[in-house]
Design an enzyme around this catalytic site. Sequence first.
Site, PDB file in Angstrom:
ATOM      1  N   LYS A  72      33.304  42.073  41.114  1.00 50.39           N
ATOM      2  CA  LYS A  72      34.111  42.759  42.120  1.00 50.39           C
ATOM      3  C   LYS A  72      33.623  44.199  42.267  1.00 50.39           C
ATOM      4  O   LYS A  72      33.321  44.866  41.267  1.00 50.39           O
ATOM      5  CB  LYS A  72      35.575  42.731  41.658  1.00 50.39           C
ATOM      6  N   SER A  92      43.729  41.033  45.498  1.00 49.08           N
ATOM      7  CA  SER A  92      42.666  41.788  46.099  1.00 49.08           C
ATOM      8  C   SER A  92      41.252  41.288  45.781  1.00 49.08           C
ATOM      9  O   SER A  92      40.325  41.609  46.514  1.00 49.08           O
ATOM     10  CB  SER A  92      42.769  43.252  45.645  1.00 49.08           C
ATOM     11  N   SER A 127      45.905  40.068  41.323  1.00 47.07           N
ATOM     12  CA  SER A 127      44.666  40.024  42.107  1.00 47.07           C
ATOM     13  C   SER A 127      43.576  39.089  41.601  1.00 47.07           C
ATOM     14  O   SER A 127      42.571  38.905  42.275  1.00 47.07           O
ATOM     15  CB  SER A 127      44.075  41.423  42.219  1.00 47.07           C
TER      16      SER A 127
END
Length: 483
Positions: A77, A152, A176
């Site tokens: 990420k 997210s 997330s």
Amino acid sequence: MLNYKNHQEKLEKIKSGEISLSENVKHFLKNIEANKKLNAFNFVFSEDALKDAELIETKIKSSSSCGKLAGMVIAIKDVLALKDKPLTCSSKILKDFVSLYNATAINKLKEQDAIIIGKTSCDEFAMGSSNENSAFGPVLNPVDPSRVPGGSSGGSAVAVASECCDAALGTDTGGSIRQPAAFCGVFGLKPTYGRVSRFGLTAFASSFDSIGPFTNNVEDASLILEVISGKDCLDSTSADIPVPDFQKLLDDVNLASGDYNGKPRIGIPKEYFGQGLNPEIRESIENLIGKLKTSGFEVKEISLPHTEYSIATYYILTTAEASSNLARYDGARYGYRSSESHNLKQMYTLSRSEGFGKEVKRRIMLGTYVLSAGYYDAYYKKAQKVRRLLKNDFDNAFSEVDLILTPTTPSTAFKIGEKSSDPLEMYLNDIYTTSANLAGIPGINIPIATSSEGLPIGLQLMANQFNETALLKMSYYIQKNLL
Ligand code: GLN
């Protein structure tokens, strides 16, 4: 389709020459290209990945001392620092920022010979539940591109679900990892707070943030967790607690008899099955509970009475922490600087106004408000007290049961744009995931079914702090026997 079921098998096949690691990396790169419209990646490191593949393949074949993750292809990420590569947090404010060092979790992956294939998109600064808040544009769900992948860490979930890598790292502050894993039909593990060092993770809410893996199976999740866990002198909140050999522990699950030693007791919190839960998700979870009972597990109803306060508490405390953490982006030392400014104050104001997206600004304002004199006691301090009550709920529950089983999300993946104009509606999507972060406990999403529309349905298991062992063993049992 990959011709191996987990990393252990992949490694053996590389050793025996059945799999060429370079070909495997090329396969992933091809898939990344083919799935470009899903927008999962902010950056792809084709050259580095192919170079590493050659080196690591030689190492695997020639020596006995290759790393535990040798040849595992991982996406990370874009809130995690990878030396000499951009670190944008999917924000305009860090558009041209290049990281000077590796996050500890990334160092650990590399030490064990993993291959980093790229950096994945996410909601800006990890704030969101749909991956629509990215300066790089929305990420689409591979199962149905008219829907969100969750957030997210949407890009990481999509990268694994669309076979662009073996695994991905995400971060989980209020769901997330688990929520996008549920929306995309993969495994997503949020470790205990403090299990994995946060050094090199761009802070959103420092007392909530955790790094964890997305995978196609429990074995790989266990292996990655084992590698990235442990005390780190660069993060004072990382825990000095021994890291078990999680993968080996999975052997305790006696697959032949469909049983294992020390069966956990499972609690079903009644507050997680109220109104608002999609009926198909309810049915799938109840189905699985039925199977667990038939397999001889002790399953009982429990209560987590303060659950209804979790969303409010989470959004007060995380915005407060975010407003403080994000104060550093001021255009002065690094990151985006407005070219329109004529004095220092204006430079700060314009850089932040132009650099941050709407949701991030909303959170900075909310956080500044709840911390301001006059409101601090009414909001921030009160929320801290409620956080303790939520933690007490879990402490009480874990005196009766070993694991807690719930749905991961109240709905399946929703349509792009469906909730983006109503922040409250979006926040409510985190109803089942924020409590684990408030209490600092581990949780996992297990993909257990698909809806009549073909959308993934996820089950969440939670365990007490540092009891990832029970969490992973049970997940493995479910993966092997009940899916
Ligand atoms: N969806 C939640 C939020 O918007 C969780 C985010 C996260 O875990 N990073 O805050």
